[in-house]
Write a protein that holds these residues in place. Structure first.
Motif, PDB file in Angstrom:
ATOM      1  N   ALA C 253      -6.251   0.401  -7.313  1.00 31.04           N
ATOM      2  CA  ALA C 253      -5.553   1.628  -6.913  1.00 31.04           C
ATOM      3  C   ALA C 253      -5.413   2.556  -8.120  1.00 31.04           C
ATOM      4  O   ALA C 253      -5.598   3.771  -8.018  1.00 31.04           O
ATOM      5  CB  ALA C 253      -4.183   1.287  -6.339  1.00 31.04           C
ATOM      6  N   VAL C 262      -6.897  12.748  -4.691  1.00 31.66           N
ATOM      7  CA  VAL C 262      -6.852  13.150  -3.285  1.00 31.66           C
ATOM      8  C   VAL C 262      -7.480  12.080  -2.409  1.00 31.66           C
ATOM      9  O   VAL C 262      -6.907  11.648  -1.399  1.00 31.66           O
ATOM     10  CB  VAL C 262      -7.573  14.499  -3.098  1.00 31.66           C
ATOM     11  CG1 VAL C 262      -7.712  14.816  -1.625  1.00 31.66           C
ATOM     12  CG2 VAL C 262      -6.804  15.600  -3.805  1.00 31.66           C
ATOM     13  N   ALA C 264      -7.884   8.992  -3.132  1.00 28.36           N
ATOM     14  CA  ALA C 264      -7.069   7.778  -3.188  1.00 28.36           C
ATOM     15  C   ALA C 264      -5.931   7.869  -2.186  1.00 28.36           C
ATOM     16  O   ALA C 264      -5.649   6.908  -1.462  1.00 28.36           O
ATOM     17  CB  ALA C 264      -6.533   7.571  -4.604  1.00 28.36           C
ATOM     18  N   ALA C 265      -5.289   9.032  -2.125  1.00 30.40           N
ATOM     19  CA  ALA C 265      -4.184   9.201  -1.172  1.00 30.40           C
ATOM     20  C   ALA C 265      -4.697   9.075   0.260  1.00 30.40           C
ATOM     21  O   ALA C 265      -4.067   8.444   1.102  1.00 30.40           O
ATOM     22  CB  ALA C 265      -3.513  10.551  -1.383  1.00 30.40           C
ATOM     23  N   ALA C 266      -5.870   9.660   0.509  1.00 32.06           N
ATOM     24  CA  ALA C 266      -6.422   9.604   1.860  1.00 32.06           C
ATOM     25  C   ALA C 266      -6.790   8.179   2.252  1.00 32.06           C
ATOM     26  O   ALA C 266      -6.903   7.863   3.427  1.00 32.06           O
ATOM     27  CB  ALA C 266      -7.641  10.518   1.972  1.00 32.06           C
ATOM     28  N   MET C 267      -6.993   7.302   1.269  1.00 30.44           N
ATOM     29  CA  MET C 267      -7.306   5.909   1.561  1.00 30.44           C
ATOM     30  C   MET C 267      -6.030   5.079   1.702  1.00 30.44           C
ATOM     31  O   MET C 267      -6.075   3.863   1.735  1.00 30.44           O
ATOM     32  CB  MET C 267      -8.167   5.299   0.451  1.00 30.44           C
ATOM     33  CG  MET C 267      -9.579   5.822   0.416  1.00 30.44           C
ATOM     34  SD  MET C 267     -10.417   5.596   1.975  1.00 30.44           S
ATOM     35  CE  MET C 267     -10.626   7.280   2.489  1.00 30.44           C
ATOM     36  N   GLY C 268      -4.894   5.743   1.708  1.00 30.28           N
ATOM     37  CA  GLY C 268      -3.661   5.013   1.966  1.00 30.28           C
ATOM     38  C   GLY C 268      -2.930   4.553   0.721  1.00 30.28           C
ATOM     39  O   GLY C 268      -2.015   3.747   0.810  1.00 30.28           O
ATOM     40  N   ILE C 269      -3.324   5.048  -0.447  1.00 29.46           N
ATOM     41  CA  ILE C 269      -2.612   4.663  -1.665  1.00 29.46           C
ATOM     42  C   ILE C 269      -1.461   5.636  -1.883  1.00 29.46           C
ATOM     43  O   ILE C 269      -1.669   6.850  -1.892  1.00 29.46           O
ATOM     44  CB  ILE C 269      -3.562   4.672  -2.868  1.00 29.46           C
ATOM     45  CG1 ILE C 269      -4.616   3.574  -2.709  1.00 29.46           C
ATOM     46  CG2 ILE C 269      -2.791   4.476  -4.162  1.00 29.46           C
ATOM     47  CD1 ILE C 269      -5.729   3.657  -3.710  1.00 29.46           C
ATOM     48  N   ASN C 270      -0.273   5.096  -2.041  1.00 28.02           N
ATOM     49  CA  ASN C 270       0.863   5.953  -2.367  1.00 28.02           C
ATOM     50  C   ASN C 270       0.757   6.310  -3.838  1.00 28.02           C
ATOM     51  O   ASN C 270       1.114   5.528  -4.720  1.00 28.02           O
ATOM     52  CB  ASN C 270       2.165   5.210  -2.069  1.00 28.02           C
ATOM     53  CG  ASN C 270       3.369   6.092  -2.278  1.00 28.02           C
ATOM     54  OD1 ASN C 270       3.284   7.132  -2.941  1.00 28.02           O
ATOM     55  ND2 ASN C 270       4.489   5.696  -1.728  1.00 28.02           N
TER      56      ASN C 270
END
Lengths: 232, 331, 427
Positions: C253, C262, C264-270
């Protein structure tokens, strides 16, 4: 304007450049906060959710201008996609507890399976950056699938593809459907859109000007004027 | 966000009210402190401009910039040594020397800074982002090392050739003002005005603004990126060199690692005004100069650094784009 | 490390030979480092005839290695620039110094604490991580560079506060007389036998539960070998833990955020909590190293935590090869060697060289010339700066980059060639 996507269908959004298609994706996935309107997913209002919350609920996406993790391997790219479905906590990782090891093994296998599914298993340990363009698109789809989505948003998946690659892509989308995933795509290429989607919405200047199965939309006068007419 | 905004305004209002109270209690002292703060702030502003311009164009925190400033002071002191200057009282030779040395030292520093950019930053333009940061730190050590080798660790006397002494100071309503205070502020204003004209009116200035906005697009428009970046370093060093000389003329002493702290404060000023924002850096410099002066007098000079950097953190938390807020595009 | 067995168990990974291929060079470096750590004390003891001065130096270098490993998590893994890392080092060191010395007795608190080192090692870590989280929380929402600036400000504030509160921190006079680490006498080990190889038996250790009671113990005292063994064990543990993190869900992550926030966030990483975690974990290593530093040095002064320290650690990380743990360790050792051995001894070496070459005339000072010794002494800054610039220009990716960085650089080079060719065609 409002859109409804039914479970298990391939839904396409088309429209001229600047019609607001990608903006819609960004609003749905929480990248931008919509100024008005609501996003309802699975009967749940997700308007204004953060991107990672949206992903957890089961919406995954690809990007128009591919956004892979360039200097990570393909395998790691897909494993990042699994992140949201993993449970290892900080302590598990820190001390490599058996629970974490088992999960890592499982995730690696799942990621490899997905790479095989999109047809780039051989490239598993290449850096995403070094893949040819077509394979990068496939990898992005694999990464999105890794999040176990219920709804997959594809932003111009066929852009820059050769005719052969387009045929392969259409086959891939059909395969994705068989996994029970709903597909929502934005696409410019009419052959691809007409070939795979069950329902199409045509967007122009933020307004819906037509909706229906491919054959109907194809014949719609407004659509021909606004969009097909110009490009044909 | 609204709560954060609210907090921000509360804190600002509290600071203003406290200062206003001081101003009412003892107006003379308040104005006096303001004068000192403005003079310091003018010098910070000159250095801050270089930080903000370089950051705006290549997103590099140019750690060597503070040392370019100090070296400007060292070199101007050396050149002034060639003139038969008179430190006791102001003479025509002093005036000639100042007028001559200013442009000379500015050009020398510009040349040095271009060389630094050419050697230490340009080859690393496609390297990992932190590589040029490390060479900037390295160049900072090199410049400090040169000054250390040149004059050793002790502070260096800078000839006191501005008009000074009883004839050139006055007390206006109890506020003590010297010629030097006026000189520093006037010179800084002239230089900043010239810079503003340059940036807004000339073709190169436009190229610099375009490159800062989007390097690739600027390149496609036919702008020579290397030349534009070099020009940015050149102009930044002109101001820093002038700043070093002004510092010397004002305080009459320099030391080899003066640029370290001054650089940090100037950099803070740049962030304060919104990094990448040119008028912001000038205003930020003046504000930091004032804040430092008020803190020195009303709190305690030993807490000034905490006040300055505390404000820096506060600004970034509450107003992430600086006071004059310019959103630097995500690259 | 337990890694080989883990690899064997993963049939798929073995088939790909993925991990092995990535790490062969790094494993060689680890091998050399472990061998060096074992041989070094014996060799220096033998050569110097029992002097532990070099071992003390090596133990001190170990503190820097710990710092570099920690900063690497922040800078190398997560791609966040931290310019105030020394602040957390200070927080760890002061946490130990205050609660394991008589300092607080003369403070407004009028009560001193003498908690044992092992407890404080953990506590220093927790306190530093807490400060890291508090500082990171409001700023990590912002663009990356703002974090750099906020940490820079924080790094400046912390030593000034400790200068300015002499009642609590001793100010410029520092905190001295800090307790040494110890084991209760009932814990036996290699140190317990007659003619023990290191730790001395002592009776000044305080009962952690009843501070006024003294219990027999083995104290580290000023035994450099003991500190050396301790720091090597600490580093070994740190490397294993950080390597585990690097190869976990969290490590991926971090890298994803470093590559594209961006996506990373779209892949569900907070992204906010993940970055916060990197920042806090980095800070905790610094706090950990700080507690060790306080104990081994016995003196904690604000001078030890200035901006230069943050910069030096950053230089170690970048120069060693960001993101690559073994490279960062080498970077830390190289920079430590340059700063603490090479540069200080340069002047006397130059003088003796000049004398043997028969250039005695340049040694003596005359007039404004301060003499060779002083001249070289004065050029330390210059030389260090030149070394930094040169290494970065020659190896912009660091001495031992992670394979990722290496690829990136090659790629950039190829791109440049490509565009040059294009231009050539156009002309």
């Amino acid at each position: 304007m409002s859109l409804h996507i039914k479970r298990g269908e391939v839904f396409a959004l088309i429209g001229p450049n600047g019609a607001g298609k990608t903006t819609l994706f960004n609003n749905v996935t929480g990248l931008f906060q919509p100024t008005a309107g609501r996003v309802v997913f699975d009967g749940r209002d997700i308007t204004g959710s953060k991107p990672h919350q949206v992903a957890r609920l089961g919406i995954a996406r690809t990007f128009q201008n591919i956004r892979l993790f360039d200097y990570m391997t393909c395998l790691d790219n897909v494993r990042v996609g699994r992140h949201v479905r993993m449970h290892a906590k900080l302590w598990d990782s820190l001390f490599k507890l058996p629970r974490e090891r088992r999960e890592e093994e499982k995730v690696t296998d799942e990621a490899m399976e997905l790479l095989r599914f999109v047809g780039i298993a051989k490239q598993a340990n290449h850096y995403a950056r070094n893949l040819p363009y077509g394979q990068q698109r496939r990898l992005e789809i694999a990464r999105a699938l890794a999040t176990d989505p219920k709804l997959l948003l594809l932003d111009e998946p066929a852009a820059g593809f050769t005719p052969q690659e387009k045929v392969e892509l259409m086959a891939l989308v059909k395969k994705i459907l068989t996994r029970g995933i709903t597909v929502f795509l934005i696409e410019h290429d009419m052959k691809v859109v007409m070939g795979i989607s069950e329902r199409i919405v045509v967007l122009d200047h933020g307004e819906k000007i037509a909706e229906g199965p491919p054959d109907e939309v194809r014949k719609d006068v407004k659509v021909i004027e606004a969009y097909l007419g110009k490009s044909a | 966000m609204s709560l954060i905004d609210f907090l921000f305004y509360i804190i600002c209002a509290a600071a203003v009210i406290l200062l206003a109270a001081q101003a009412v209690i003892n107006p003379t002292a308040f104005v006096q402190i303001t004068v000192f703060g403005l003079a310091d702030g003018a010098m910070y502003a000159l250095v801050a401009l270089g930080y903000t311009m370089v950051y705006g164009i290549i997103e590099l925190i140019n750690f060597a910039h503070g040392d370019v400033f100090t070296l400007g002071g060292y070199i101007s002191a050396a050149i002034l040594g060639f003139f038969a200057i008179n430190e006791e009282s102001f003479s025509v030779i002093n005036l000639v020397a100042i007028l001559l040395v200013f442009p000379v030292v500015m050009l020398i520093m510009g040349g040095i800074n271009i060389t630094i950019e050419r050697i230490a930053y340009r080859p690393l333009r496609n390297a990992p982002r932190l590589a040029p940061l490390i060479t900037a730190i390295g160049m900072s050590f090199v410049l400090e090392g040169i000054m250390f080798l040149w004059h050793g660790p002790a502070s260096v006397h800078f000839p006191d050739i501005l008009p000074h002494g009883l004839g050139y100071q006055t007390t206006i309503a109890g506020v003590f003002v010297t010629f030097k205070d006026g000189f520093v502020m006037a010179t800084a204003i002239v230089l900043v005005t010239l810079l503003a004209i340059f940036i807004n009116r000339t073709k190169l200035g436009k190229a610099m603004r375009a490159t800062a906005q989007d390097r690739d697009a600027a390149q496609l428009m036919g702008i020579d990126i290397n030349r534009t970046i070099a020009a940015t370093f050149f102009i930044g060093a002109l101001l820093a060199g002038a700043g070093g000389m002004i510092w010397g003329l004002y305080f009459n002493n320099l030391f080899y690692n003066l640029g370290f702290r001054t650089g940090l404060v100037a950099f803070t000023s740049a962030v304060f005004g919104g990094i990448g924002n040119i008028p912001g850096a000038a205003i930020g410099g003046v504000l930091i100069g004032l804040i430092a002066a008020y803190s020195d007098s009303y709190i305690n000079s030993k807490w000034t650094e905490v006040v300055i950097f505390g404000i820096l953190i506060g600004v970034l938390v509450f107003r992430p784009t600086g006071l004059l807020g310019m959103r630097v595009p995500e690259k | 490390m337990s890694e080989p067995t883990a690899v064997k168990r993963r049939s798929l990974m073995t088939r790909l030979h993925l991990r092995e291929r990535m790490r062969d060079r790094d494993q060689a470096i680890y091998g050399i480092l472990i061998l060096g750590a074992l041989v070094f004390p014996l060799a220096t003891l033998f050569i110097t005839g029992g002097s532990t001065a070099y071992i003390a130096q090596a133990a001190h270098a170990g503190t820097w290695v710990l710092l570099a490993i920690g900063l690497n998590v922040v800078v190398g893994f997560a791609g966040l620039l931290d310019l105030g890392y020394a602040a957390f080092f200070a927080i760890g060191a002061y946490t130990y110094a205050l609660f394991a010395s008589s300092q607080l007795g003369s403070s407004p608190l009028h009560h001193s604490f003498h908690f044992p080192f092992w407890l404080m090692l953990i506590l220093g870590m927790i306190v530093a991580a807490t400060f890291g989280a508090l500082l990171g929380f409001p700023t990590l929402r912002l663009r990356g560079d703002y974090l750099a600036i906020v940490t820079l400000g924080f790094g400046e504030i912390v030593p000034v506060i400790s200068y300015n509160l002499p009642d609590w921190t001793g100010g410029i006079n520092a905190i001295g007389g800090i307790d040494k680490p110890w084991f209760p006498a009932w814990i036996t080990g290699p140190w317990a036998g007659a003619n023990s190889i290191s730790i001395q038996q002592d009776s000044v250790c305080r009962n952690p539960f009843a501070q006024t009671q003294f219990i027999p113990c083995f104290s580290f005292g000023f035994d450099q070998v003991a500190y050396y063994v301790l720091i090597v064990i600490l580093i070994f543990g740190a490397v294993i833990l950080v390597t585990n993190l690097y190869r976990s869900r969290l490590g991926r992550a971090w890298m994803a955020i470093r590559e594209d926030e961006v996506a990373a966030a779209a892949m569900g990483i907070n992204t906010v909590t993940t970055k916060l975690l990197a920042f806090a974990i980095g800070a905790s290593f610094s706090g950990f190293a700080g507690a060790y530093y306080g104990a081994s040095f016995g003196l904690v002064s604000p001078d030890d935590f200035l901006f230069v320290v943050s910069i030096t650690v950053l230089v170690m990380v970048v120069l060693g090869g960001m993101g690559n743990i073994s490279g960062v360790i080498v970077g830390a050792l190289v920079i430590y060697f340059i700063l603490n051995t090479l540069l200080p001894s340069l002047a006397s070496n130059a003088v003796s060289l000049a004398n043997t070459l028969g250039l005695g005339s340049i040694v003596a000072s005359n007039g404004t010339y301060p003499g060779l010794y002083n001249e070289v002494q004065y050029s330390q800054f210059l030389i260090f700066g030149l070394i930094l610039v040169l290494i970065m220009l020659l190896r912009p990716q660091g001495l031992f980059p992670s394979r990722i960085r290496e690829q990136e650089l090659k790629h950039a080079a190829v791109q440049e060639e490509g565009s040059a060719v294009e231009e050539g065609v156009r002309v």
